[in-house]
Write a protein that holds these residues in place. Structure first.
Motif, PDB file in Angstrom:
ATOM      1  N   VAL A 216       0.856  -1.187   0.000  1.00  0.00           N
ATOM      2  CA  VAL A 216       0.000   0.000   0.000  1.00  0.00           C
ATOM      3  C   VAL A 216       0.890   1.233   0.000  1.00  0.00           C
ATOM      4  N   VAL A 217       0.577   2.192  -0.881  1.00  0.00           N
ATOM      5  CA  VAL A 217       1.252   3.486  -0.863  1.00  0.00           C
ATOM      6  C   VAL A 217       0.195   4.547  -0.592  1.00  0.00           C
ATOM      7  N   PHE A 218       0.378   5.290   0.505  1.00  0.00           N
ATOM      8  CA  PHE A 218      -0.525   6.402   0.819  1.00  0.00           C
ATOM      9  C   PHE A 218       0.215   7.684   0.466  1.00  0.00           C
ATOM     10  N   ASP A 219      -0.258   8.385  -0.558  1.00  0.00           N
ATOM     11  CA  ASP A 219       0.446   9.553  -1.092  1.00  0.00           C
ATOM     12  C   ASP A 219      -0.292  10.824  -0.706  1.00  0.00           C
ATOM     13  N   SER A 220       0.198  11.487   0.357  1.00  0.00           N
ATOM     14  CA  SER A 220      -0.415  12.743   0.782  1.00  0.00           C
ATOM     15  C   SER A 220       0.210  13.938   0.065  1.00  0.00           C
ATOM     16  N   VAL A 221       1.184  13.682  -0.789  1.00  0.00           N
ATOM     17  CA  VAL A 221       1.802  14.731  -1.607  1.00  0.00           C
ATOM     18  C   VAL A 221       1.076  14.822  -2.946  1.00  0.00           C
ATOM     19  N   GLY A 222       0.953  13.685  -3.608  1.00  0.00           N
ATOM     20  CA  GLY A 222       0.158  13.575  -4.827  1.00  0.00           C
ATOM     21  C   GLY A 222       0.693  14.396  -5.978  1.00  0.00           C
ATOM     22  N   GLY A 223      -0.190  14.699  -6.939  1.00  0.00           N
ATOM     23  CA  GLY A 223       0.232  15.435  -8.122  1.00  0.00           C
ATOM     24  C   GLY A 223       1.316  14.663  -8.853  1.00  0.00           C
ATOM     25  N   ALA A 224       2.401  15.359  -9.199  1.00  0.00           N
ATOM     26  CA  ALA A 224       3.505  14.730  -9.926  1.00  0.00           C
ATOM     27  C   ALA A 224       4.143  13.597  -9.132  1.00  0.00           C
ATOM     28  N   ASN A 225       4.014  13.631  -7.798  1.00  0.00           N
ATOM     29  CA  ASN A 225       4.618  12.581  -6.972  1.00  0.00           C
ATOM     30  C   ASN A 225       3.933  11.234  -7.162  1.00  0.00           C
ATOM     31  N   LEU A 226       2.730  11.222  -7.763  1.00  0.00           N
ATOM     32  CA  LEU A 226       2.045   9.954  -7.995  1.00  0.00           C
ATOM     33  C   LEU A 226       2.880   9.011  -8.852  1.00  0.00           C
ATOM     34  N   THR A 227       3.710   9.557  -9.741  1.00  0.00           N
ATOM     35  CA  THR A 227       4.574   8.674 -10.547  1.00  0.00           C
ATOM     36  C   THR A 227       5.549   7.922  -9.639  1.00  0.00           C
ATOM     37  N   ASN A 228       6.012   8.582  -8.559  1.00  0.00           N
ATOM     38  CA  ASN A 228       6.864   7.897  -7.584  1.00  0.00           C
ATOM     39  C   ASN A 228       6.078   6.821  -6.835  1.00  0.00           C
ATOM     40  N   SER A 229       4.823   7.099  -6.553  1.00  0.00           N
ATOM     41  CA  SER A 229       3.981   6.106  -5.878  1.00  0.00           C
ATOM     42  C   SER A 229       3.781   4.869  -6.750  1.00  0.00           C
ATOM     43  N   PHE A 230       3.542   5.087  -8.038  1.00  0.00           N
ATOM     44  CA  PHE A 230       3.379   3.950  -8.956  1.00  0.00           C
ATOM     45  C   PHE A 230       4.666   3.121  -9.001  1.00  0.00           C
ATOM     46  N   GLU A 231       5.803   3.803  -9.028  1.00  0.00           N
ATOM     47  CA  GLU A 231       7.089   3.102  -9.079  1.00  0.00           C
ATOM     48  C   GLU A 231       7.345   2.320  -7.793  1.00  0.00           C
ATOM     49  N   ALA A 232       6.883   2.875  -6.652  1.00  0.00           N
ATOM     50  CA  ALA A 232       7.155   2.253  -5.356  1.00  0.00           C
ATOM     51  C   ALA A 232       6.202   1.107  -5.026  1.00  0.00           C
ATOM     52  N   ALA A 233       5.067   1.036  -5.702  1.00  0.00           N
ATOM     53  CA  ALA A 233       4.040   0.046  -5.366  1.00  0.00           C
ATOM     54  C   ALA A 233       4.389  -1.329  -5.911  1.00  0.00           C
ATOM     55  N   ALA A 234       3.956  -2.352  -5.180  1.00  0.00           N
ATOM     56  CA  ALA A 234       4.129  -3.736  -5.614  1.00  0.00           C
ATOM     57  C   ALA A 234       3.170  -4.063  -6.752  1.00  0.00           C
ATOM     58  N   LEU A 235       3.439  -5.151  -7.446  1.00  0.00           N
ATOM     59  CA  LEU A 235       2.508  -5.632  -8.475  1.00  0.00           C
ATOM     60  C   LEU A 235       1.131  -5.851  -7.847  1.00  0.00           C
ATOM     61  N   ASN A 236       0.095  -5.394  -8.541  1.00  0.00           N
ATOM     62  CA  ASN A 236      -1.284  -5.457  -8.037  1.00  0.00           C
ATOM     63  C   ASN A 236      -1.438  -4.720  -6.703  1.00  0.00           C
ATOM     64  N   GLY A 237      -0.581  -3.731  -6.471  1.00  0.00           N
ATOM     65  CA  GLY A 237      -0.623  -2.969  -5.233  1.00  0.00           C
ATOM     66  C   GLY A 237      -1.705  -1.910  -5.221  1.00  0.00           C
ATOM     67  N   GLN A 238      -1.823  -1.237  -4.075  1.00  0.00           N
ATOM     68  CA  GLN A 238      -2.857  -0.232  -3.855  1.00  0.00           C
ATOM     69  C   GLN A 238      -2.209   1.131  -3.614  1.00  0.00           C
ATOM     70  N   VAL A 239      -2.703   2.148  -4.308  1.00  0.00           N
ATOM     71  CA  VAL A 239      -2.213   3.514  -4.123  1.00  0.00           C
ATOM     72  C   VAL A 239      -3.404   4.392  -3.742  1.00  0.00           C
ATOM     73  N   ALA A 240      -3.303   5.077  -2.609  1.00  0.00           N
ATOM     74  CA  ALA A 240      -4.328   6.043  -2.197  1.00  0.00           C
ATOM     75  C   ALA A 240      -3.702   7.425  -2.208  1.00  0.00           C
ATOM     76  N   THR A 241      -4.441   8.402  -2.725  1.00  0.00           N
ATOM     77  CA  THR A 241      -3.904   9.765  -2.763  1.00  0.00           C
ATOM     78  C   THR A 241      -4.964  10.788  -2.390  1.00  0.00           C
ATOM     79  N   THR A 242      -4.488  11.903  -1.862  1.00  0.00           N
ATOM     80  CA  THR A 242      -5.373  12.995  -1.499  1.00  0.00           C
ATOM     81  C   THR A 242      -5.284  14.156  -2.485  1.00  0.00           C
ATOM     82  N   VAL A 243      -4.354  14.055  -3.449  1.00  0.00           N
ATOM     83  CA  VAL A 243      -4.136  15.145  -4.410  1.00  0.00           C
ATOM     84  C   VAL A 243      -3.992  14.546  -5.805  1.00  0.00           C
ATOM     85  N   SER A 244      -5.056  14.653  -6.598  1.00  0.00           N
ATOM     86  CA  SER A 244      -4.999  14.082  -7.949  1.00  0.00           C
ATOM     87  C   SER A 244      -5.525  15.040  -9.011  1.00  0.00           C
ATOM     88  N   MET A 245      -5.489  16.337  -8.704  1.00  0.00           N
ATOM     89  CA  MET A 245      -5.916  17.335  -9.689  1.00  0.00           C
ATOM     90  C   MET A 245      -4.747  17.606 -10.646  1.00  0.00           C
TER      91      MET A 245
END
Length: 328
Positions: A216-245
């Motif tokens: 699980v990756v909880f991304d409270s930074v979001g935005g452009a940092n979501l690409t880092n979250s995708f890279e950090a997540a395991a296969l079939n992993g879960q990413v939650a974010t508070t900033v996706s505009m």
């Protein structure tokens, strides 16, 4: 009652001390004498952007969403609250809901809960928006004991609560920070700190997960940092974010089969949609806090109601550690 109003929106729009009518309790609501309120990023966005944000109230506006205080009157149909109860919640400061930068608020009883007995009013006021956000994101991501969880921004308002809740749920928690003070707080709260300025995603994924990635990756930074979250997540992993505009290439998420959960906790307030779920979460958070597993971190500064402008500036400065709280 005394209230701090914004007459015109804009960069550093001034808060003006005003006398306004004390609100009257109505069915399904309680009248609360506010002891403390906290400042969230969305509050500063409303002040700055005004009607460019679809959730901003009409000016003159009474802002502020989070509060803790004491019930002074109970509306018709309210079962679980009595005069004198100490409560907390996130219940105003947007759309047609008057905010918390005042002496009193009439709050929907579905949006509040009894505050934890072991927390001060200031600590309780720091929790509602960030803690509901963190709880919702982790639960929607299906957090389970034994998982490896990464929290981006673990010294921030949402992040420092998310890592404590992830620990409470039994996860092995890691968190990114950008400096010694941030990393010290992350470690103090029980997570393994990662300095994102000195370690690449590839490096810390290899170091802490053997290259497999985080469940699980909880991304409270979001935005452009979501690409880092995708890279950090395991296969079939879960990413939650508070900033996706933002506009983002989801290709990396596709090839890893990731699930993305967007948390926008203002929906119940904005749309009067399932508000009781917020009350339910707040009651669970009270239990977690009383068990000793959740302690909000307050910024070292102190602000009175008349210093609302300074409190907003403190949060916007990026220098605050933990939540900025105003004593009403």
């Amino acid at each position: 009652m005394k209230a701090m109003l914004i007459k015109n929106y804009g960069e550093n729009a001034p808060f003006e001390a005003s006398e306004v009518d004390q609100p009257e309790v109505k069915p399904g609501h309680v009248l609360v004498k506010i002891a403390a309120s906290s400042v969230n990023t969305v509050d500063t966005m409303i002040r700055k952007m005004g009607k460019d944000l679809p959730l901003s109230p009409d000016a003159p506006a009474l802002l502020g969403m989070d509060f803790a205080g004491t019930v002074e009157a109970v509306g018709e149909g309210v079962q679980n609250y009595s005069v004198g109860d100490e409560v907390y919640g996130c219940a105003g400061g947007l759309a047609d809901l008057p905010g918390t930068l005042a002496e009193y608020i009439v709050a929907d009883a579905d949006l509040i809960a009894h505050k934890a007995k072991n927390l001060s009013m200031k600590e309780a006021a720091a929790l509602p928006l960030v803690a509901i956000t963190a709880y919702e994101g982790l639960v929607r991501a299906g957090i389970q004991a034994g998982q490896k969880v990464l929290v981006h921004g673990g010294s921030g308002g949402v992040g420092h609560v998310a890592l404590q809740l992830a620990k409470h749920f039994g996860a092995d928690v890691y968190s990114t920070g950008g400096g010694d003070k941030q990393l010290a707080l992350i470690e103090k709260l029980g997570a393994t700190g990662i300095n994102y300025k000195t370690e690449s995603v590839e490096q810390y994924v290899a170091k802490h997960t053997g290259g497999a990635g985080f469940d699980v990756v909880f991304d409270s930074v979001g935005g452009a940092n979501l690409t880092n979250s995708f890279e950090a997540a395991a296969l079939n992993g879960q990413v939650a974010t508070t900033v996706s505009m933002c506009e983002l290439d989801l290709t990396p998420a596709h090839f890893k089969g990731l699930s993305l959960h967007v948390v926008f906790m203002l929906i119940p307030m904005l749309h009067n949609h399932k508000r009781s779920e917020h009350g339910d979460i707040l009651r669970k958070l009270t239990e977690i806090a009383e068990s000793g597993a959740l302690t909000p971190i307050l910024d070292e500064t102190n602000f009175s109601l008349e210093e609302a402008g300074e409190a907003y500036a403190r949060l916007e400065s990026g220098k605050a550690m933990g939540k900025v709280v105003i004593e009403n």
